[in-house]
Design a protein around this motif. Structure first.
Motif, short mmCIF file in Angstrom:
data_model
loop_
_atom_site.label_atom_id
_atom_site.label_comp_id
_atom_site.label_asym_id
_atom_site.label_seq_id
_atom_site.Cartn_x
_atom_site.Cartn_y
_atom_site.Cartn_z
N ARG A 22 25.73 0.16 19.54
CA ARG A 22 26.35 1.41 19.08
C ARG A 22 27.52 1.13 18.13
NH1 ARG A 22 28.43 6.39 22.98
NH2 ARG A 22 28.96 7.85 21.27
N SER A 79 24.08 -1.91 24.96
CA SER A 79 24.10 -0.58 24.35
C SER A 79 25.38 -0.36 23.55
CB SER A 79 23.95 0.49 25.43
OG SER A 79 24.00 1.79 24.88
N HIS A 115 14.97 1.59 21.53
CA HIS A 115 15.68 1.93 22.77
C HIS A 115 14.64 2.15 23.87
CE1 HIS A 115 19.24 2.83 20.17
NE2 HIS A 115 18.27 3.17 19.33
N ASN A 159 17.33 -2.28 22.77
CA ASN A 159 18.45 -1.74 23.53
C ASN A 159 17.97 -1.26 24.89
OD1 ASN A 159 20.82 -0.52 24.45
ND2 ASN A 159 20.39 1.40 23.37
N GLU A 179 18.23 0.87 27.56
CA GLU A 179 18.99 2.10 27.75
C GLU A 179 18.60 2.76 29.07
OE1 GLU A 179 21.85 3.57 27.36
OE2 GLU A 179 21.59 3.09 25.23
N ASN A 180 19.42 3.72 29.49
CA ASN A 180 19.08 4.50 30.68
C ASN A 180 18.05 5.57 30.32
OD1 ASN A 180 20.62 7.07 29.87
ND2 ASN A 180 22.22 5.51 29.80
N MET A 214 18.85 8.20 27.81
CA MET A 214 19.13 7.74 26.45
C MET A 214 20.56 8.07 26.02
SD MET A 214 16.65 6.04 25.05
CE MET A 214 15.37 5.37 26.13
N GLU A 215 21.49 7.88 26.94
CA GLU A 215 22.91 8.07 26.65
C GLU A 215 23.53 6.70 26.43
OE1 GLU A 215 24.14 10.07 30.17
OE2 GLU A 215 23.56 12.05 29.46
N MET A 216 23.90 6.39 25.20
CA MET A 216 24.44 5.08 24.89
C MET A 216 25.81 4.87 25.52
SD MET A 216 23.24 4.38 20.94
CE MET A 216 23.31 2.59 21.18
N SER A 217 26.12 3.62 25.83
CA SER A 217 27.40 3.28 26.45
C SER A 217 28.57 3.56 25.50
CB SER A 217 27.42 1.80 26.83
OG SER A 217 26.40 1.48 27.73
#
Length: 348
Positions: free
Chosen positions: A184, A180, A239, A163, A165-166, A169-172
Motif C-alpha cells: 500500500r 499489505s 490480492h 498481497n 489480504e483478508n 480486502m481491507e489493506m493494512s
C-alpha cells in the motif's frame, strides 16, 4: 565337480549375496552404485567357476575392450559387461535416492533447530540482503520455483507481487509490519515528505469491492502496481483472500491454501493471455505474518500447490515463482522444502 570347487563357488555366491544386501541398506545410498562392482565380480567368478568345473569341455569366446577372451575368463567378462549395462540405467535412481535421504536428514535437523530456537525464545531475525535461489521443475524446461529473501520492498524486477489480504480486502495501515502495508505504502503516490498524497492501490482495490463486503477464501482481485512500477518494475499486484478475521480473535489463515495458489496462478495466466508479459511472481508465505499458523506446513503446501499447477498447466507463460522469506527462520524452511521436493532438480 570337486568339493574344493563347490566350496569356493558357495563362498563366492554367499559373499556376493551378503554384500548386495548390505549395500542395499539406506545408509549406503550414496555408495550403492560403487558397491555393486565387487558384487558383480563375486557373482561372475562364482558362475564361471561352477560352469567350467561342472562342464570342463564348455567353450566361450569373445572380445572385450580390444582383447580376445576365452573359457572362464570370456564368460566372466560377458557376465560383467552385461551387468554394467544394466546397472548404468539404475545409477540415476541411486543418485536420487541418496539426495532424498540427505535432504530428509537435513530437514529433520532443521525442524529440531527451529523448535530449539523457538523454545529458547529467540525471535526470528529479518534478513537485510535480497538473494535468490531457484530450481528447475523436473522434466520441464519452462518453469522454475525458488525463493527470494529479505524485505519485499527491496525485491526488484519481478512482474507480479502477491498481497495476502483478508477476506474483506481491507489493506493494512501503512505503519503496520505487514506485506499489505508495504504494498500500500510503496504503491501510493507520496509527497516530498513521504506522506501519501494518493492511495493508489488501496483506492483501486476498494473500487473492485464496490457493493461487496467480503470475498470467499482464496478469491483473487488484480490491481495495477501504482508507483511500484517505477520503483520496483512491478507490472501487477494480485490480492488474494488468504486470512479470515474474527471479532476478538484477530486473523487466521484460511483452510485451503492450495486453492489460493491455483487461483493466483490462473489469474496471472489469464492476464498474461490478454497480452501483458507476466513471467515472474513473488509469493509471500500466506497467513504466517501473525504467527497463527504452522510455518513448515504452510511452505510445504504452497510449494506443492505451485508444482502441481505447473504440472497440470505445462503451457503456462509464468517462468518462475519465488517464495518470499523475510526472516532467517522462513529462509531455512523455504530452502529445506525446495531441496527436498522430488519434482525439482538439485542445483548443480
Amino acid at each position: 565337480m570337486s568339493p574344493l570347487h563347490l566350496t569356493v563357488t558357495a563362498v563366492l555366491t554367499i559373499s556376493g549375496v551378503a554384500l548386495q544386501i548390505w549395500s542395499s541398506a539406506p545408509s549406503q545410498n550414496e555408495r550403492q552404485y560403487a558397491l555393486q562392482l565387487p558384487v558383480i565380480l563375486l557373482y561372475s567368478l562364482a558362475a564361471a567357476l561352477f560352469l567350467f568345473s561342472a562342464f570342463p569341455e564348455s567353450l566361450t569366446e569373445g572380445r572385450a575392450l580390444g582383447f580376445g577372451l576365452g573359457g572362464a575368463a570370456g564368460f566372466a567378462a560377458f557376465f560383467m559387461l552385461a551387468s554394467f549395462a544394466w546397472l548404468a540405467k539404475t545409477r540415476s535412481r541411486d543418485e536420487l535416492a541418496a539426495r532424498l535421504l540427505k535432504v530428509s536428514r537435513e530437514n529433520a535437523a532443521l525442524r529440531r533447530q527451529l523448535l530449539s530456537e523457538r523454545s529458547l525464545g529467540e525471535a526470528p531475525r529479518p534478513l537485510a540482503q535480497c538473494t535468490r535461489y531457484e530450481l528447475p521443475l523436473r522434466g520441464d524446461r519452462r518453469h522454475r520455483i525458488g525463493m527470494v529473501t529479505g524485505n519485499l520492498a527491496n525485491v526488484l524486477g519481478t512482474d507480479v507481487w502477491i498481497n495476502p489480504e483478508n477476506t474483506r480486502m481491507e489493506m493494512s495501515r501503512v505503519d503496520e509490519p505487514t506485506i499489505s502495508a508495504t504494498i500500500r505504502y510503496h504503491g501510493a503516490r507520496r509527497d516530498h515528505t513521504g506522506q501519501i498524497s494518493h492511495d493508489t492501490i488501496a483506492l483501486e482495490l476498494a473500487q473492485h469491492m464496490a457493493g461487496r463486503s467480503h470475498l470467499s477464501a482464496g478469491q483473487v482481485l488484480a490491481t495495477g502496481p501504482g508507483e511500484l512500477q517505477e520503483s520496483n518494475q512491478v507490472r501487477r499486484v494480485l490480492h488474494v483472500a488468504a486470512v479470515e478475521g474474527e471479532p476478538g480473535s484477530g486473523y487466521r489463515q484460511v483452510m485451503d491454501l492450495g486453492r489460493c495458489i491455483r487461483n493466483i496462478l490462473a489469474e496471472v495466466d489469464r492476464i498474461a493471455g490478454a497480452g501483458e508479459p507476466l513471467r515472474s511472481v513473488v509469493l509471500p508465505l500466506l497467513g504466517t505474518g501473525g504467527g497463527n499458523s504452522d510455518l513448515i506446513k504452510t511452505v510445504d503446501t504452497l510449494l506443492a500447490a505451485t508444482v502441481g499447477y505447473f504440472q497440470s498447466h505445462p503451457a503456462s507463460p509464468i517462468r518462475i515463482v519465488y517464495l518470499l522469506a523475510y526472516t532467517d527462520v522462513q529462509a531455512a524452511a523455504c530452502r529445506a522444502a525446495l531441496d527436498r521436493e522430488p519434482e525439482l532438480y538439485p542445483q548443480g
